[in-house]
Design a protein around this motif. Structure first.
Motif, PDB file in Angstrom:
ATOM      1  N   GLY A 117      30.144  11.482  -2.957  1.00  0.00           N
ATOM      2  CA  GLY A 117      29.223  10.903  -1.596  1.00  0.00           C
ATOM      3  C   GLY A 117      27.952   9.982  -2.629  1.00  0.00           C
ATOM      4  O   GLY A 117      28.047   9.233  -1.991  1.00  0.00           O
ATOM      5  N   GLN A 118      27.478  10.222  -3.619  1.00  0.00           N
ATOM      6  CA  GLN A 118      26.091   9.493  -3.707  1.00  0.00           C
ATOM      7  C   GLN A 118      26.765   8.114  -4.525  1.00  0.00           C
ATOM      8  O   GLN A 118      26.121   6.880  -5.070  1.00  0.00           O
ATOM      9  N   MET A 119      27.810   8.155  -4.941  1.00  0.00           N
ATOM     10  CA  MET A 119      28.646   7.055  -5.811  1.00  0.00           C
ATOM     11  C   MET A 119      28.605   5.835  -4.469  1.00  0.00           C
ATOM     12  O   MET A 119      28.573   4.672  -4.579  1.00  0.00           O
ATOM     13  N   HIS A 120      29.139   6.202  -3.530  1.00  0.00           N
ATOM     14  CA  HIS A 120      29.524   5.560  -2.770  1.00  0.00           C
ATOM     15  C   HIS A 120      28.290   4.934  -1.756  1.00  0.00           C
ATOM     16  O   HIS A 120      27.734   3.319  -1.513  1.00  0.00           O
ATOM     17  N   VAL A 121      27.827   5.843  -2.164  1.00  0.00           N
ATOM     18  CA  VAL A 121      25.181   4.976  -0.999  1.00  0.00           C
ATOM     19  C   VAL A 121      25.569   4.325  -2.132  1.00  0.00           C
ATOM     20  O   VAL A 121      24.827   3.319  -1.956  1.00  0.00           O
ATOM     21  N   ASP A 122      25.588   4.587  -3.593  1.00  0.00           N
ATOM     22  CA  ASP A 122      24.693   3.454  -5.031  1.00  0.00           C
ATOM     23  C   ASP A 122      25.660   2.021  -3.983  1.00  0.00           C
ATOM     24  O   ASP A 122      25.272   1.109  -4.301  1.00  0.00           O
ATOM     25  N   ALA A 123      26.862   2.371  -3.746  1.00  0.00           N
ATOM     26  CA  ALA A 123      27.722   1.277  -4.589  1.00  0.00           C
ATOM     27  C   ALA A 123      27.435   0.591  -3.319  1.00  0.00           C
ATOM     28  O   ALA A 123      27.635  -0.943  -2.819  1.00  0.00           O
ATOM     29  N   MET A 124      27.214   0.771  -1.669  1.00  0.00           N
ATOM     30  CA  MET A 124      27.048   0.685  -0.482  1.00  0.00           C
ATOM     31  C   MET A 124      25.296  -0.032  -0.632  1.00  0.00           C
ATOM     32  O   MET A 124      25.123  -1.801   0.205  1.00  0.00           O
ATOM     33  N   LEU A 125      24.621   0.171  -1.554  1.00  0.00           N
ATOM     34  CA  LEU A 125      23.116  -0.392  -1.337  1.00  0.00           C
ATOM     35  C   LEU A 125      23.591  -1.729  -2.412  1.00  0.00           C
ATOM     36  O   LEU A 125      22.333  -2.621  -1.988  1.00  0.00           O
ATOM     37  N   ASP A 126      23.828  -1.233  -3.546  1.00  0.00           N
ATOM     38  CA  ASP A 126      24.820  -2.823  -4.610  1.00  0.00           C
ATOM     39  C   ASP A 126      24.646  -4.164  -3.411  1.00  0.00           C
ATOM     40  O   ASP A 126      24.867  -4.546  -3.910  1.00  0.00           O
ATOM     41  N   LYS A 127      26.069  -4.067  -2.917  1.00  0.00           N
ATOM     42  CA  LYS A 127      26.177  -4.511  -0.975  1.00  0.00           C
ATOM     43  C   LYS A 127      25.786  -5.339  -1.061  1.00  0.00           C
ATOM     44  O   LYS A 127      25.380  -5.857  -0.212  1.00  0.00           O
ATOM     45  N   ARG A 128      24.062  -4.755  -0.710  1.00  0.00           N
ATOM     46  CA  ARG A 128      23.229  -4.859   0.505  1.00  0.00           C
ATOM     47  C   ARG A 128      23.154  -4.865   1.861  1.00  0.00           C
ATOM     48  O   ARG A 128      23.367  -5.557   2.544  1.00  0.00           O
ATOM     49  N   VAL A 129      24.251  -3.190   1.720  1.00  0.00           N
ATOM     50  CA  VAL A 129      24.609  -3.664   3.096  1.00  0.00           C
ATOM     51  C   VAL A 129      23.665  -3.678   4.245  1.00  0.00           C
ATOM     52  O   VAL A 129      21.891  -3.286   3.779  1.00  0.00           O
ATOM     53  N   ASP A 130      23.526  -3.843   5.405  1.00  0.00           N
ATOM     54  CA  ASP A 130      22.104  -3.776   6.288  1.00  0.00           C
ATOM     55  C   ASP A 130      21.959  -2.535   7.555  1.00  0.00           C
ATOM     56  O   ASP A 130      21.064  -2.059   7.828  1.00  0.00           O
ATOM     57  N   GLY A 131      22.771  -1.125   7.131  1.00  0.00           N
ATOM     58  CA  GLY A 131      22.383  -0.112   7.321  1.00  0.00           C
ATOM     59  C   GLY A 131      23.922   0.786   6.740  1.00  0.00           C
ATOM     60  O   GLY A 131      24.676   0.198   6.286  1.00  0.00           O
ATOM     61  N   ASP A 140      28.100  20.633  13.081  1.00  0.00           N
ATOM     62  CA  ASP A 140      26.625  21.264  12.520  1.00  0.00           C
ATOM     63  C   ASP A 140      26.813  21.530  10.981  1.00  0.00           C
ATOM     64  O   ASP A 140      26.782  22.577  10.282  1.00  0.00           O
ATOM     65  N   ARG A 141      27.088  20.421  10.096  1.00  0.00           N
ATOM     66  CA  ARG A 141      27.655  20.594   9.170  1.00  0.00           C
ATOM     67  C   ARG A 141      26.511  19.344   8.392  1.00  0.00           C
ATOM     68  O   ARG A 141      26.838  17.736   9.170  1.00  0.00           O
ATOM     69  N   HIS A 142      26.099  19.138   6.863  1.00  0.00           N
ATOM     70  CA  HIS A 142      25.769  17.614   7.103  1.00  0.00           C
ATOM     71  C   HIS A 142      26.369  16.613   5.701  1.00  0.00           C
ATOM     72  O   HIS A 142      27.030  17.853   4.987  1.00  0.00           O
ATOM     73  N   LEU A 143      27.018  15.686   6.472  1.00  0.00           N
ATOM     74  CA  LEU A 143      27.721  15.116   5.411  1.00  0.00           C
ATOM     75  C   LEU A 143      26.605  15.960   3.405  1.00  0.00           C
ATOM     76  O   LEU A 143      25.742  15.540   3.074  1.00  0.00           O
ATOM     77  N   PRO A 144      27.689  15.458   2.531  1.00  0.00           N
ATOM     78  CA  PRO A 144      27.357  16.087   1.456  1.00  0.00           C
ATOM     79  C   PRO A 144      26.685  15.367   0.352  1.00  0.00           C
ATOM     80  O   PRO A 144      26.957  14.834  -0.650  1.00  0.00           O
ATOM     81  N   VAL A 145      25.626  14.618   1.198  1.00  0.00           N
ATOM     82  CA  VAL A 145      24.875  13.520   0.413  1.00  0.00           C
ATOM     83  C   VAL A 145      23.512  12.947   1.093  1.00  0.00           C
ATOM     84  O   VAL A 145      23.639  13.023   2.114  1.00  0.00           O
ATOM     85  N   ASP A 146      22.256  12.971   0.279  1.00  0.00           N
ATOM     86  CA  ASP A 146      21.462  12.877   1.163  1.00  0.00           C
ATOM     87  C   ASP A 146      21.068  11.546   1.401  1.00  0.00           C
ATOM     88  O   ASP A 146      21.336  10.445   0.298  1.00  0.00           O
ATOM     89  N   LEU A 147      20.083  11.181   2.526  1.00  0.00           N
ATOM     90  CA  LEU A 147      20.275  10.175   3.234  1.00  0.00           C
ATOM     91  C   LEU A 147      19.299   9.938   3.527  1.00  0.00           C
ATOM     92  O   LEU A 147      18.673   8.280   4.155  1.00  0.00           O
ATOM     93  N   SER A 148      17.912  10.473   2.622  1.00  0.00           N
ATOM     94  CA  SER A 148      16.997  10.213   3.582  1.00  0.00           C
ATOM     95  C   SER A 148      15.646   9.408   2.731  1.00  0.00           C
ATOM     96  O   SER A 148      16.994   9.217   1.704  1.00  0.00           O
ATOM     97  N   ASN A 149      14.843   8.615   3.373  1.00  0.00           N
ATOM     98  CA  ASN A 149      14.562   7.444   2.297  1.00  0.00           C
ATOM     99  C   ASN A 149      15.075   6.786   1.193  1.00  0.00           C
ATOM    100  O   ASN A 149      14.834   6.331   0.470  1.00  0.00           O
ATOM    101  N   LEU A 150      16.308   5.793   2.357  1.00  0.00           N
ATOM    102  CA  LEU A 150      17.059   5.424   1.811  1.00  0.00           C
ATOM    103  C   LEU A 150      16.128   3.627   2.386  1.00  0.00           C
ATOM    104  O   LEU A 150      15.586   3.650   2.938  1.00  0.00           O
TER     105      LEU A 150
END
Length: 276
Positions: A117-131, A140-150
């Motif tokens: 999950g963190q690898m995909h988030v980092d890749a998205m940020l590197d590609k400068r996604v708009d959101g 009732d379950r959170h994804l296994p990655v921290d998406l706060s404070n992006l």
């Protein structure tokens, strides 16, 4: 001035803005302004430049444009819904809504792996996604990655959100009430409820709504049958309801589509809600 009858040059490398300018007989700056809808020039010059770009197969540098506009016109969709039962219809709807604005969506499956999950988030940020849109297979379950404070906005859909985040979740109580109230309007008196595992929050929300509607209508509340989200459980539950040892129901409210498919083989009214 170049003629439209001239043969299209063959470039061994990707066509550049300089190539378009040279073929159109204008400066690089003029070509750039024409293709971006800027600058002052005649409509004929602007159209000639655009036609030259189309003829040569020129494609703007998306990275350079995203840096200039501070937008990439891409949105990332994160999910742990491996089978795509919820994420694929959601992606289809998101794509339909965004395509007219020139925004593309790409899907990444994080499974249940925080590192993935963190690898995909980092890749998205590197590609400068708009959101980023986060979705899952239960609310009732959170994804296994921290998406706060992006540094980009995050929206949650059909998965447990972070506190105070923008989230879209199903109204399970309201949906269950509509289902049972429908049976009541049909004049059904013995309404059974077959649903999934007790470990799902939606099961308890729907059970409570089921009970509330029956009480409000002065009907006997039967104990819901809890099992699994499967056709096999639906067959087993229906056999138990119609085993002849007790008064048979005249309607069955099912917790998801798989259960409803198996229960629908009995000649009784069926109403189902999707699993969440």
């Amino acid at each position: 001035m170049p003629s439209d009858d001239l043969p299209v040059p063959v470039f061994s490398k990707p066509v550049t803005l300089r190539d378009v300018a040279a073929q159109a007989g204008v400066s690089v700056a003029t070509a750039s302004k024409a293709l971006n809808g800027q600058g002052r020039m005649t409509a004929e010059t602007r159209e000639r430049i655009r036609e030259t770009a189309r003829r040569l197969g020129f494609r703007p540098n998306s990275l350079a444009q995203s840096l200039l506009r501070r937008r990439s016109f891409t949105v990332g969709l994160l999910t742990n819904d491996t089978y795509g039962r919820f994420s694929l219809p959601l992606m289809s709807g998101i794509s339909d809504a965004l395509v007219d604005n020139g925004v593309s969506v790409f899907l990444c499956n994080v499974e249940e792996d925080p590192r993935l999950g963190q690898m995909h988030v980092d890749a998205m940020l590197d590609k400068r996604v708009d959101g980023i849109i986060a979705t899952g297979k239960r609310i009732d379950r959170h994804l296994p990655v921290d998406l706060s404070n992006l540094r980009v906005p995050v929206i949650y859909a059909f998965t447990q959100p972070d506190p105070d985040a923008v989230a879209f979740v199903s109204d399970d109580v309201g949906g269950a009430r509509l289902a049972v109230e429908h049976f009541c309007r049909l004049g059904r008196k013995r309404i059974a409820h077959v649903t999934g595992p007790a470990s799902f929050a939606v099961v308890h929300a729907r059970v409570q709504a089921y009970r509330d509607v029956l009480v409000e209508n002065g009907l006997t509340v039967s104990e819901p049958l809890l099992g699994s989200w499967s056709e096999a459980w639906g067959h087993q539950a229906v056999a138990q309801l119609f085993d002849g040892k007790s008064e048979r129901p005249d309607a069955v409210f099912c917790g998801n589509d798989q259960i409803a498919r198996s229960a629908s083989m009995t000649p009784r009214a069926i109403w189902s809600l999707p699993q969440k």
